[in-house]
Design an enzyme around this catalytic site. Structure first.
Site, short mmCIF file in Angstrom:
data_model
loop_
_atom_site.label_atom_id
_atom_site.label_comp_id
_atom_site.label_asym_id
_atom_site.label_seq_id
_atom_site.Cartn_x
_atom_site.Cartn_y
_atom_site.Cartn_z
N SER A 1 4.72 -2.97 20.03
CA SER A 1 3.64 -2.01 20.27
C SER A 1 3.54 -1.07 19.06
CB SER A 1 3.98 -1.19 21.52
OG SER A 1 3.19 -0.04 21.64
N TYR B 1 8.45 4.03 27.78
CA TYR B 1 7.74 2.94 27.11
C TYR B 1 8.05 2.94 25.61
CZ TYR B 1 3.83 -0.17 25.87
OH TYR B 1 3.06 -1.21 25.39
P1 NAP Z 1 -1.30 -5.75 31.52
O1 NAP Z 1 -2.70 -6.24 31.55
O2 NAP Z 1 -0.92 -4.53 32.28
O3 NAP Z 1 -0.34 -6.98 31.92
C1 NAP Z 1 1.02 -6.82 32.10
C2 NAP Z 1 1.62 -8.17 32.34
O4 NAP Z 1 3.03 -8.04 32.50
C3 NAP Z 1 1.07 -8.83 33.58
O5 NAP Z 1 0.86 -10.20 33.34
C4 NAP Z 1 2.21 -8.62 34.58
O6 NAP Z 1 2.31 -9.64 35.55
C5 NAP Z 1 3.41 -8.69 33.68
N1 NAP Z 1 4.53 -8.03 34.34
C6 NAP Z 1 4.70 -6.72 34.55
N2 NAP Z 1 5.84 -6.49 35.22
C7 NAP Z 1 6.39 -7.70 35.45
C8 NAP Z 1 7.56 -8.13 36.09
N3 NAP Z 1 8.41 -7.26 36.65
N4 NAP Z 1 7.85 -9.45 36.12
C9 NAP Z 1 7.00 -10.34 35.56
N5 NAP Z 1 5.86 -10.00 34.93
C10 NAP Z 1 5.57 -8.69 34.88
O7 NAP Z 1 -0.86 -5.41 30.06
P2 NAP Z 1 -1.11 -6.14 28.67
O8 NAP Z 1 -1.86 -5.20 27.82
O9 NAP Z 1 -1.60 -7.51 28.85
O10 NAP Z 1 0.39 -6.11 28.16
C11 NAP Z 1 1.09 -7.27 27.72
C12 NAP Z 1 2.16 -6.80 26.74
O11 NAP Z 1 1.53 -6.23 25.61
C13 NAP Z 1 3.10 -5.73 27.30
O12 NAP Z 1 4.41 -5.96 26.84
C14 NAP Z 1 2.54 -4.45 26.70
O13 NAP Z 1 3.51 -3.46 26.60
C15 NAP Z 1 2.11 -4.97 25.35
N6 NAP Z 1 1.15 -4.13 24.63
C16 NAP Z 1 -0.10 -3.92 25.12
C17 NAP Z 1 -0.98 -3.14 24.39
C18 NAP Z 1 -2.38 -2.87 24.83
O14 NAP Z 1 -3.05 -2.09 24.15
N7 NAP Z 1 -2.86 -3.46 25.87
C19 NAP Z 1 -0.58 -2.58 23.18
C20 NAP Z 1 0.71 -2.80 22.73
C21 NAP Z 1 1.56 -3.59 23.46
P3 NAP Z 1 1.79 -9.40 37.08
O15 NAP Z 1 0.34 -9.08 36.99
O16 NAP Z 1 2.08 -10.72 37.73
O17 NAP Z 1 2.61 -8.27 37.63
#
Ligand code: NAP
Length: 259
Positions: free
Chosen positions: A151, A164
């Protein structure tokens, strides 16, 4: 390289490889899983609460195998099963994408210890244990790719997200530690640091007119990132094209970090 041809298509081709993607039911993980499949890989879609059957069907429609594995990655006892099931059903393991992640937003003085703990369990502890299990197999077969999702808060402090930020700093440290140990065994461990992307993770920020404007003003590209923006970097880090990259944290951020 002999002559001027490097067989570019083969460099990025994932045909015959098998990948595990955590958090593949929605958001960035879903796009990464679909992208790896389109590049040729069979994929184990790890999901906790979100159904991933549609994603499975879409992947099968392009001629790849896909399985759905339901698991809470915070439950350490479930992680060995993810790898076992993948190898049992898809035959091998070449790529692990540690994408599942959660965020809890409250100022540090009010931040509940349970929130801190939950975030570390999902964002770091699962990454270590799953990588360790996969790393044992990959170092033995002398090939493998692990991609951790970091991130901007792997580099910066963020606001109201102390757990986080700590977790994402840890992800990059762990990426480098594992890369050091395993590069000599043919296993590359790298990370992608997404900038501010449109997903559920950033919904609260995008709904806050002040923060949303502040963030957008700082992104040189002038837009939030999309899930599609991560597909090329993920395929690159999963493929032969990145065989000499180890411990790198690839920012995919529309220029945020250089502002
Ligand atoms: P998101 O839409 O909130 O999705 C989060 C994902 O993580 C979902 O598929 C969720 O699965 C899964 N997850 C959460 N808790 C879990 C658990 N206990 N066991 C298994 N799966 C779990 O967020 P996203 O933006 O796609 O994030 C994906 C990654 O990118 C994360 O690591 C986040 O920190 C990182 N990231 C995102 C951004 C951004 O701007 N969006 C920026 C930097 C980094 P379920 O729906 O099945 O719970």
């Amino acid at each position: 390289m002999k002559g001027v041809r490097c067989e570019l298509n083969k460099l990025f081709d994932l045909t015959g490889r098998t990948a595990i993607v955590t958090g593949a039911g929605r958001g960035l993980g879903r796009a990464i899983a679909a992208g790896l499949a389109e590049a040729g890989a069979d994929v184990a879609l790890v999901t906790n609460r979100t159904p991933a059957e549609d994603t499975k069907r879409e992947i099968e429609a392009i001629g790849r195998k896909a399985i759905v594995l339901q698991a809470d990655v915070a439950d350490r006892g479930k992680l060995e099963g993810i790898v076992d099931e993948t190898i049992g059903q898809l035959g091998r393991l070449d790529i692990l994408v540690n994408n599942a992640g959660i965020i809890r937003r409250t100022p540090a003085v009010d931040h509940l210890y349970s929130d801190w703990q939950d975030v570390l369990d999902v964002n770091v502890n699962s990454v270590f244990v799953l990588s360790q299990i996969a790393g044992r197999i990959m170092t033995r077969q002398r090939s493998g790719k692990i991609i951790n999702i970091a991130s901007m808060l792997s580099f910066q402090g963020g606001i109201n997200v102390p757990g986080y930020t700590a977790s994402k700093h840890a992800v990059t440290g762990l990426t480098k530690a594992l890369a050091n140990e395993w590069a000599g065994s043919g296993v590359q461990v790298n990370a992608i640091a997404p900038g501010y992307m449109i997903s559920d993770n950033t919904e609260a920020l995008r709904n806050d007119p002040v923060r949303s404007r502040q963030i957008l003003d700082r992104i040189p590209a002038g837009r939030w990132g999309s899930d599609l923006d991560l597909v090329g970097p993920a395929v690159f880090l999963a493929s032969k094209a990145s065989d000499y990259m180890s411990g790198h944290v690839l920012c995919v951020d529309g220029g945020w970090m250089v502002r």
